[in-house]
Design a protein around this motif. Structure first.
Motif, PDB file in Angstrom:
ATOM      1  N   UNK A 164       0.854  -1.183   0.000  1.00 12.30           N
ATOM      2  CA  UNK A 164       0.000   0.000   0.000  1.00 12.30           C
ATOM      3  C   UNK A 164       0.891   1.235   0.000  1.00 12.30           C
ATOM      4  N   UNK A 165       0.514   2.170  -0.836  1.00 16.21           N
ATOM      5  CA  UNK A 165       1.314   3.375  -0.979  1.00 16.21           C
ATOM      6  C   UNK A 165       0.496   4.597  -0.585  1.00 16.21           C
ATOM      7  N   UNK A 166       1.190   5.593  -0.134  1.00 17.34           N
ATOM      8  CA  UNK A 166       0.507   6.857   0.117  1.00 17.34           C
ATOM      9  C   UNK A 166       0.510   7.628  -1.188  1.00 17.34           C
ATOM     10  N   UNK A 196       8.823   5.990  -2.513  1.00 20.02           N
ATOM     11  CA  UNK A 196       8.453   5.237  -1.316  1.00 20.02           C
ATOM     12  C   UNK A 196       9.184   3.908  -1.276  1.00 20.02           C
ATOM     13  N   UNK A 197       9.366   3.313  -2.446  1.00 18.81           N
ATOM     14  CA  UNK A 197      10.083   2.041  -2.499  1.00 18.81           C
ATOM     15  C   UNK A 197      11.554   2.238  -2.133  1.00 18.81           C
ATOM     16  N   UNK A 198      12.128   3.343  -2.610  1.00 16.52           N
ATOM     17  CA  UNK A 198      13.513   3.645  -2.235  1.00 16.52           C
ATOM     18  C   UNK A 198      13.622   3.746  -0.715  1.00 16.52           C
ATOM     19  N   UNK A 229       6.174  -8.667  -6.907  1.00 16.08           N
ATOM     20  CA  UNK A 229       6.060  -8.643  -5.438  1.00 16.08           C
ATOM     21  C   UNK A 229       5.238  -7.454  -4.952  1.00 16.08           C
ATOM     22  N   UNK A 230       5.545  -6.270  -5.464  1.00 17.90           N
ATOM     23  CA  UNK A 230       4.869  -5.078  -4.947  1.00 17.90           C
ATOM     24  C   UNK A 230       3.753  -4.590  -5.866  1.00 17.90           C
ATOM     25  N   UNK A 231       3.622  -5.249  -7.017  1.00 15.05           N
ATOM     26  CA  UNK A 231       2.501  -4.919  -7.886  1.00 15.05           C
ATOM     27  C   UNK A 231       2.636  -3.593  -8.624  1.00 15.05           C
ATOM     28  N   UNK A 232       3.841  -3.298  -9.052  1.00 12.49           N
ATOM     29  CA  UNK A 232       4.031  -2.103  -9.879  1.00 12.49           C
ATOM     30  C   UNK A 232       4.746  -2.509 -11.154  1.00 12.49           C
TER      31      UNK A 232
END
Lengths: 121, 121
Positions: free
Chosen positions: A4-6, A14-16, A43-46
């Motif tokens: 989940x991302x803001x 955010x991943x960095x 894995x993170x769905x991007x």
DNA sequence: ATTAGTGTACTATATAACTAATACACTAAT
DNA sequence: ATTAGTGTATTAGTTATATAGTACACTAAT
């Protein structure tokens, strides 16, 4: 396993942050092989390109070594990690102090609250 | 009198912060008439619409009262300002704690640095 | 030599955020 | 009624971000 991302910050950024945190906390050790861009994108769905950008940032920060055809690895030069750790610390604190000054709070007032707060792990 | 802005955050948002700060620090007192959108847009060198967005935000936060045709005024309900002050404080500290946890720092470690730092005014 | 796995590059598209320009609408004073 | 000063709305353009698809290049193992 989607993350989940803001929305107030780009996903790649955010991943960095997350990976930096994992390195600083030791979840990722020097020499560790990271997931491939394709694996991590699943894995993170991007998208793969987003992950590529993340890995590029990390390499520019000197935190990873990329070996074309083999993968991306956490740097073994631990000095760089320590350096990052110090830089991060100073930057976080500096920005924080700027904020509290901009909003008219005193340092003491803030430290007081800080000390009362639970450590959030 | 153009302002300098950072690029990691929208201008309107930075202006909101600045004005919030001025209110919290008392530079802007309850009942004070603010600059008109056009005046302020000249003052800081941005478009009128950007200022409008700033003023809209402030009104949604309950910090200003807008009277069409007359102008925008700092709210006279000082409770709201005190409320903002507390909310700001908590939010700043909470976010900060999240950050330092995400990067693997301990609260104590940070407080130590914080205490050594000069108060930046 | 081939293959599977890796990072890299390129082009294109979609969307949202931000800013800009312009026109509109209300209020008070004259 | 007019005017100057105010906030508001609409439309448009620019930029950043994210995604998608495809192709390329290197490495190690077979």
């Amino acid at each position: 396993m989607t993350q989940h991302f803001t929305r107030d910050k780009p996903i790649y950024s955010q991943l960095v942050d997350i990976i930096c945190g994992d390195i600083l906390k030791g979840n990722l050790q020097p020499g560790d092989k990271m997931l491939s861009v394709r694996e991590y994108s699943l894995e993170v769905g991007v998208n793969v390109n987003t992950v590529q950008r993340v890995y590029k940032e990390l390499e520019m920060m000197g935190l990873t070594d990329t070996k074309r055809g083999q993968g991306t690895f956490i740097t073994t030069e631990e000095g760089r990690i320590q350096h990052l750790r110090e830089d991060m610390k100073v930057e976080l604190v500096t920005q924080f102090i700027q904020s509290i000054a901009a909003f008219g709070f005193s340092k003491e007032e803030i430290i007081q609250i800080l000390q009362r707060k639970e450590e959030s792990k």
